[in-house]
Every structure is written in C-alpha cells, then in structure tokens.
Design a protein around this motif. Structure first.
Motif, PDB file in Angstrom:
ATOM      1  N   PRO A   1      55.153  72.055 128.331  1.00  0.00           N
ATOM      2  CA  PRO A   1      55.073  70.412 128.683  1.00  0.00           C
ATOM      3  C   PRO A   1      53.662  70.235 130.031  1.00  0.00           C
ATOM      4  O   PRO A   1      53.876  68.804 130.100  1.00  0.00           O
ATOM      5  CB  PRO A   1      57.091  70.323 129.166  1.00  0.00           C
ATOM      6  N   ASP A   2      53.788  71.405 130.733  1.00  0.00           N
ATOM      7  CA  ASP A   2      52.328  71.140 131.361  1.00  0.00           C
ATOM      8  C   ASP A   2      51.230  70.555 131.077  1.00  0.00           C
ATOM      9  O   ASP A   2      49.975  69.848 131.032  1.00  0.00           O
ATOM     10  CB  ASP A   2      52.874  72.399 132.282  1.00  0.00           C
ATOM     11  N   LYS A   3      51.446  71.736 129.747  1.00  0.00           N
ATOM     12  CA  LYS A   3      50.350  71.781 128.685  1.00  0.00           C
ATOM     13  C   LYS A   3      49.800  70.433 127.518  1.00  0.00           C
ATOM     14  O   LYS A   3      49.090  70.139 126.795  1.00  0.00           O
ATOM     15  CB  LYS A   3      49.390  73.226 127.965  1.00  0.00           C
ATOM     16  N   ASP A   4      51.261  69.770 127.550  1.00  0.00           N
ATOM     17  CA  ASP A   4      50.941  68.675 126.234  1.00  0.00           C
ATOM     18  C   ASP A   4      51.148  69.639 125.282  1.00  0.00           C
ATOM     19  O   ASP A   4      49.954  68.728 124.692  1.00  0.00           O
ATOM     20  CB  ASP A   4      50.261  67.835 126.412  1.00  0.00           C
ATOM     21  N   LYS A   5      51.538  70.791 124.838  1.00  0.00           N
ATOM     22  CA  LYS A   5      51.023  71.500 123.864  1.00  0.00           C
ATOM     23  C   LYS A   5      52.007  72.010 122.935  1.00  0.00           C
ATOM     24  O   LYS A   5      53.342  72.697 123.437  1.00  0.00           O
ATOM     25  CB  LYS A   5      49.627  72.819 124.023  1.00  0.00           C
ATOM     26  N   ILE A   6      51.784  72.105 121.471  1.00  0.00           N
ATOM     27  CA  ILE A   6      52.719  72.585 121.227  1.00  0.00           C
ATOM     28  C   ILE A   6      52.233  74.122 119.983  1.00  0.00           C
ATOM     29  O   ILE A   6      51.112  74.445 120.063  1.00  0.00           O
ATOM     30  CB  ILE A   6      52.834  71.645 119.115  1.00  0.00           C
ATOM     31  N   LEU A   7      53.576  74.452 120.915  1.00  0.00           N
ATOM     32  CA  LEU A   7      53.094  76.577 120.355  1.00  0.00           C
ATOM     33  C   LEU A   7      53.948  76.579 119.562  1.00  0.00           C
ATOM     34  O   LEU A   7      53.022  77.872 118.844  1.00  0.00           O
ATOM     35  CB  LEU A   7      53.595  77.499 122.107  1.00  0.00           C
ATOM     36  N   GLN A   8      54.955  75.850 118.753  1.00  0.00           N
ATOM     37  CA  GLN A   8      54.966  76.928 117.942  1.00  0.00           C
ATOM     38  C   GLN A   8      55.771  76.187 116.748  1.00  0.00           C
ATOM     39  O   GLN A   8      56.429  74.994 117.729  1.00  0.00           O
ATOM     40  CB  GLN A   8      55.749  77.925 117.620  1.00  0.00           C
ATOM     41  N   ALA A   9      55.993  75.417 115.997  1.00  0.00           N
ATOM     42  CA  ALA A   9      56.952  75.153 114.969  1.00  0.00           C
ATOM     43  C   ALA A   9      57.605  75.427 114.128  1.00  0.00           C
ATOM     44  O   ALA A   9      56.614  76.402 112.965  1.00  0.00           O
ATOM     45  CB  ALA A   9      56.100  73.707 113.753  1.00  0.00           C
ATOM     46  N   ILE A  10      58.816  75.938 113.585  1.00  0.00           N
ATOM     47  CA  ILE A  10      60.246  77.023 113.320  1.00  0.00           C
ATOM     48  C   ILE A  10      60.510  76.606 112.288  1.00  0.00           C
ATOM     49  O   ILE A  10      61.421  75.229 112.608  1.00  0.00           O
ATOM     50  CB  ILE A  10      60.810  77.675 114.362  1.00  0.00           C
TER      51      ILE A  10
ATOM     52  N   ILE B   1      61.628  58.640 124.697  1.00  0.00           N
ATOM     53  CA  ILE B   1      61.244  57.067 124.479  1.00  0.00           C
ATOM     54  C   ILE B   1      60.609  56.994 123.275  1.00  0.00           C
ATOM     55  O   ILE B   1      60.172  55.192 123.780  1.00  0.00           O
ATOM     56  CB  ILE B   1      59.992  57.077 126.177  1.00  0.00           C
ATOM     57  N   SER B   2      60.478  58.220 122.217  1.00  0.00           N
ATOM     58  CA  SER B   2      60.201  57.617 120.959  1.00  0.00           C
ATOM     59  C   SER B   2      60.103  58.547 120.414  1.00  0.00           C
ATOM     60  O   SER B   2      60.767  59.444 120.552  1.00  0.00           O
ATOM     61  CB  SER B   2      58.806  56.489 121.148  1.00  0.00           C
ATOM     62  N   GLU B   3      60.146  58.706 118.786  1.00  0.00           N
ATOM     63  CA  GLU B   3      59.757  59.627 118.222  1.00  0.00           C
ATOM     64  C   GLU B   3      59.044  60.492 117.938  1.00  0.00           C
ATOM     65  O   GLU B   3      59.529  61.927 118.258  1.00  0.00           O
ATOM     66  CB  GLU B   3      60.155  58.666 116.692  1.00  0.00           C
ATOM     67  N   THR B   4      57.809  60.137 118.865  1.00  0.00           N
ATOM     68  CA  THR B   4      57.197  60.777 119.014  1.00  0.00           C
ATOM     69  C   THR B   4      56.485  61.403 120.420  1.00  0.00           C
ATOM     70  O   THR B   4      55.488  62.146 120.770  1.00  0.00           O
ATOM     71  CB  THR B   4      55.950  60.756 118.904  1.00  0.00           C
ATOM     72  N   LYS B   5      57.304  61.167 121.838  1.00  0.00           N
ATOM     73  CA  LYS B   5      56.396  60.888 122.930  1.00  0.00           C
ATOM     74  C   LYS B   5      58.364  61.188 124.209  1.00  0.00           C
ATOM     75  O   LYS B   5      59.557  60.818 123.615  1.00  0.00           O
ATOM     76  CB  LYS B   5      56.336  59.712 123.658  1.00  0.00           C
ATOM     77  N   ILE B   6      58.287  61.907 124.854  1.00  0.00           N
ATOM     78  CA  ILE B   6      59.094  62.921 126.112  1.00  0.00           C
ATOM     79  C   ILE B   6      58.182  61.674 127.385  1.00  0.00           C
ATOM     80  O   ILE B   6      57.350  62.684 127.622  1.00  0.00           O
ATOM     81  CB  ILE B   6      59.206  63.752 125.971  1.00  0.00           C
ATOM     82  N   ALA B   7      58.831  61.708 128.317  1.00  0.00           N
ATOM     83  CA  ALA B   7      58.233  60.925 129.132  1.00  0.00           C
ATOM     84  C   ALA B   7      58.859  62.465 130.405  1.00  0.00           C
ATOM     85  O   ALA B   7      60.385  62.675 130.349  1.00  0.00           O
ATOM     86  CB  ALA B   7      58.467  59.951 129.973  1.00  0.00           C
ATOM     87  N   THR B   8      58.778  62.679 131.300  1.00  0.00           N
ATOM     88  CA  THR B   8      58.626  62.972 132.325  1.00  0.00           C
ATOM     89  C   THR B   8      58.280  62.664 133.720  1.00  0.00           C
ATOM     90  O   THR B   8      57.438  61.593 134.268  1.00  0.00           O
ATOM     91  CB  THR B   8      57.666  64.113 132.752  1.00  0.00           C
ATOM     92  N   VAL B   9      59.362  62.396 134.391  1.00  0.00           N
ATOM     93  CA  VAL B   9      59.761  61.201 135.708  1.00  0.00           C
ATOM     94  C   VAL B   9      60.134  61.792 136.734  1.00  0.00           C
ATOM     95  O   VAL B   9      61.372  62.360 136.505  1.00  0.00           O
ATOM     96  CB  VAL B   9      60.635  59.929 134.475  1.00  0.00           C
ATOM     97  N   ASN B  10      59.592  61.430 138.042  1.00  0.00           N
ATOM     98  CA  ASN B  10      60.314  61.990 138.977  1.00  0.00           C
ATOM     99  C   ASN B  10      62.044  60.756 139.777  1.00  0.00           C
ATOM    100  O   ASN B  10      61.891  59.833 138.810  1.00  0.00           O
ATOM    101  CB  ASN B  10      59.175  61.647 140.448  1.00  0.00           C
ATOM    102  N   SER B  11      61.793  60.749 140.928  1.00  0.00           N
ATOM    103  CA  SER B  11      63.475  60.647 141.109  1.00  0.00           C
ATOM    104  C   SER B  11      62.969  58.682 142.098  1.00  0.00           C
ATOM    105  O   SER B  11      63.786  58.155 142.112  1.00  0.00           O
ATOM    106  CB  SER B  11      64.108  61.148 142.329  1.00  0.00           C
ATOM    107  N   LEU B  12      61.258  58.564 142.338  1.00  0.00           N
ATOM    108  CA  LEU B  12      61.506  57.247 142.428  1.00  0.00           C
ATOM    109  C   LEU B  12      61.141  56.800 140.856  1.00  0.00           C
ATOM    110  O   LEU B  12      60.450  54.918 141.019  1.00  0.00           O
ATOM    111  CB  LEU B  12      59.970  56.869 143.276  1.00  0.00           C
ATOM    112  N   GLY B  13      61.450  56.828 140.040  1.00  0.00           N
ATOM    113  CA  GLY B  13      60.724  56.278 138.850  1.00  0.00           C
ATOM    114  C   GLY B  13      60.009  56.126 138.295  1.00  0.00           C
ATOM    115  O   GLY B  13      58.952  54.999 137.020  1.00  0.00           O
ATOM    116  N   GLN B  14      58.716  57.043 138.768  1.00  0.00           N
ATOM    117  CA  GLN B  14      57.353  57.127 138.195  1.00  0.00           C
ATOM    118  C   GLN B  14      57.031  58.221 137.689  1.00  0.00           C
ATOM    119  O   GLN B  14      57.369  58.918 137.376  1.00  0.00           O
ATOM    120  CB  GLN B  14      56.620  57.212 139.516  1.00  0.00           C
ATOM    121  N   VAL B  15      56.567  57.623 136.336  1.00  0.00           N
ATOM    122  CA  VAL B  15      56.428  58.249 134.996  1.00  0.00           C
ATOM    123  C   VAL B  15      54.783  59.474 135.573  1.00  0.00           C
ATOM    124  O   VAL B  15      53.934  58.829 135.872  1.00  0.00           O
ATOM    125  CB  VAL B  15      55.484  57.710 133.465  1.00  0.00           C
ATOM    126  N   LYS B  16      55.570  60.651 135.415  1.00  0.00           N
ATOM    127  CA  LYS B  16      54.529  61.571 135.430  1.00  0.00           C
ATOM    128  C   LYS B  16      53.685  62.209 134.602  1.00  0.00           C
ATOM    129  O   LYS B  16      52.364  62.446 134.699  1.00  0.00           O
ATOM    130  CB  LYS B  16      55.072  63.042 136.503  1.00  0.00           C
TER     131      LYS B  16
END
Length: 387
Positions: A137-146, A75-90
């Motif tokens: 994605p669950d922890k919103d944590k970068i594990l590695q930058a290759i 949804i931007s250069e730094t964000k990814i949204a997780t959305v359910n089938s009702l359109g709710q951002v989780k």
C-alpha cells in the motif's frame, strides 16, 4: 449532521426491539446499498439514527480496515482509499489490471491481500473471482497475483461455464467465487468459496507452490479431485450452502491446532459451473429469493454457524447455530464480544443477537436495488472517537 448527500433514511425502521442485554458499542457501517446514482458507506447508531455518510466512487466498500492510525476501504472495483481520522484521503491504492471483489485483509508485513479477478474481454477472465492480489500500500505496487487455478486445477478442469452472463451476454466461468479471506500468519489464509460451498485453508501462499491444507465442505463434492483434503465432519448437521463472511476466532483455552470458524450460512446450495445435486443436503434451499414468494422467504431460514476446527484430528464440528432471516446470496456476521451482528442482505435486514441467538434489536433499510451487501460494526475508538 448537515444536510444529507444521499437519499437514505435518517432513521431506520426498527422491526424488533428486545434489549434485555446492552447492544455493543459503536456504529453500524452499511457496506453496499448499491445505487445507479452516488454510492456511500452509511453509519447508523444503536438508536437507528444516521450519523454519517461517506461517498465513494462506485461499487461498494467491503469492510473497513485500520492500521497505524489510518482507515482503508475500497471505493471502486479498482481503488482502495487510505483515510485519516479527519476524513482526509492520504493515498489511493490501485489494483491495476485487476478488479477487486468481496474482501481484503492485511498480512503481517502490512501488505494488502485483495480478492481479485482478471480484467479482460471475456467473462471467464474478468469475473472468475479466483485471484489473490498482494499489494504494497505504501508503494501502490502489486507484488504478486496468485491464481487459485494453479493449485485447484484438477477441480477447475471439471467445471463448465455457468448460467450467468456479463453485460455483453457472455457466459462465465465463476468456478470458485471466493468471497472471504482471513490471514492466519505464516503465509497461510482461510478462503470461503461460495460456488463450492466450501472453506479452504491454503498455505505457502507466497512460495513456489501453494498447498491445500484442508477443505471443509461436502465430501462427495470433492471426491473426484481433492477428497483426501476434506476434513472429517463430527456429528450430524447440514453443511453450509454458499456461506459468507467466514471469520477465524482463536481461543486461549483451546489446545494448539484448534480454533473456531464462524460464518453466515446462507443455506442456499447452487453451483452454476458444476453438475452437483444440492438437494441431497437435508434442509438446504436450492431456490434463490428471486424465485420465492414473500411468504416462502418469510418462512425460510439462513443460519449463524460456528465450527470448531481440530487440525490435529483432521475434524470439524458445529458447536453453535441459530436461525436468522433468509438471504440466498451475500450477507455477513460479526462477533462483537457479548453480541453478534447479523446482516441478512437479501432482505435489507440486520440486527444484533446474544451469543445464544436471542434477537436484541433488528433494523430494516430501504434497498436502492436488491441487497445490503454487508453490515459490520466498528467502535472507531482512537480514530473518530476517544474514550
């Protein structure tokens, strides 16, 4: 639907209609019609009618991913949204001190692999487009930058800052410009590099040292560095120029070690950071649409390309190709079963073709600026719709 939030067309222009075969089921997702105002993901049906618009923060969504009943998209250069089938951002997933670009996918453990760039003051840091971010994605944590510079350093050393600049007017070192990633399992990915007009298979992605399994591209482009990694071309055909949307396709009828790669072959050869004469490739264009007349654009062609890769023999061959409207940059292709969805993004044209390249239906969308980044089709079965 209710009143529109944006200024997009309710009904797209139909520029070709030859439905001798049914179109695939689903909605066309318009992923990137950049605007100075609000940006959206748009959905259109087979009858050209707008069926939905999803506002995003900015930049663009690069593709929609589905996992465990949720949909993921940037949804931007730094964000990814997780959305359910009702359109709710989780959940909102962040890329921290990195900027995402072009593509992302899941690995087998449900981590996101995101193409990224370093964020910094200089263009060479912030826009080199040579990183792969591994994000939980669950922890919103970068594990590695290759950093691809660690494995392709010999080639990177031969490049120079290019002709394009950032907003501050600083010349950049966009030396690879990775625009697609495909997960193969076993810590292995396929990458598409626009700047080198090459496709790379990289293994041991999360290990101590990455490995270049192979490169598909012009042999003499790589001779001085990784020429021994280039697969042998079987048959006579022009290699791709700045390809996009490279996708792996497995076929149970093929022996182990063989598979297909299909892509949008822009047929435009340019390397801003490398001194290479692309005119030596027969039929390739070396001028972008911005340098061409309307008539020249109408008479030019990009292509749908499909390679058969044989890792055992170390070869690749062109097994399917057909011409599509020209687009020097961006664009996408997607096989949807019996048909192929093609977006010639530089012209704002997308359509659906039979497997033999017959155009069934074609649409044109008004561009807010200069492109329709990608168009993929999704049936949303089990998400928005149920059979």
């Amino acid at each position: 639907m209710r009143k529109k939030l944006g200024v997009e067309e309710t009904n797209l222009q139909v520029t070709a209609d030859n439905e001798t075969q049914s179109l695939s089921n689903g909605l066309y997702a318009i992923l990137g019609n950049d605007s100075d105002d609000q940006d959206f993901v748009y959905y259109y049906d087979n009858n050209r009618t707008l069926r939905g618009e999803t506002p995003i923060v900015g930049y663009r969504a690069h593709r929609l991913l589905f996992r465990n009943g949720l949909m993921y998209y940037s949804i931007s250069e730094t964000k990814i949204a997780t959305v359910n089938s009702l359109g709710q951002v989780k959940k909102i997933i962040h890329t921290g001190n990195y900027e995402l670009h072009h593509d992302y996918c899941f690995d087998d453990d449900g981590n996101l692999l995101v193409l990224g760039s370093k964020e910094g003051d200089s263009y060479s840091d912030s826009n080199s487009e040579d990183l792969i971010l591994r994000i939980d994605p669950d922890k919103d944590k970068i594990l590695q930058a290759i950093d691809l510079g660690e494995i392709l350093g010999d080639y990177k050393a031969t490049t120079h800052k290019g002709s394009t600049t950032n907003q501050e007017g600083v010349l950049g070192l966009d030396w690879m410009h990775i625009n697609a990633i495909q997960w193969l399992g076993n810590n292995t990915v396929i990458l598409s590099s626009r700047e080198t007009s090459s496709i790379l298979k990289i293994s041991n992605l999360f290990g101590d040292s990455l490995n270049i399994d192979y490169i598909i591209g012009q042999q003499n482009f790589w001779d001085a560095t990784y020429g021994d990694k280039v697969l042998t071309q079987v048959g006579t055909f022009p290699n791709t120029g700045g390809q996009h949307s490279v996708t792996i396709e497995y076929d149970d009828s093929l022996p182990d070690g063989q598979y297909y790669l299909y892509m949008f072959n822009n047929n435009y050869g340019v390397s801003a950071t490398q001194d290479y004469d692309w005119t030596q490739i027969d039929g390739i264009y070396t001028t972008s649409m911005s340098q061409m007349t309307t008539e020249e654009i109408a008479n030019a062609s990009s292509y749908y390309y499909k390679y058969l890769v044989d890792e055992n023999a170390g070869t690749y061959e062109l097994v399917k190709s057909f011409a599509v409207p020209y687009s020097s940059f961006i664009s996408s292709v997607q096989e949807t079963g019996d048909t192929i969805v093609v977006d010639s993004g530089g012209q704002g044209i997308f359509g659906e073709y039979t497997q033999d390249g017959t155009l069934l239906k074609q649409f044109k969308m008004k561009m807010n600026k200069y492109m329709i980044y990608r168009v993929y089709k999704y049936d949303f079965d089990g998400f928005y719709f149920n059979k």
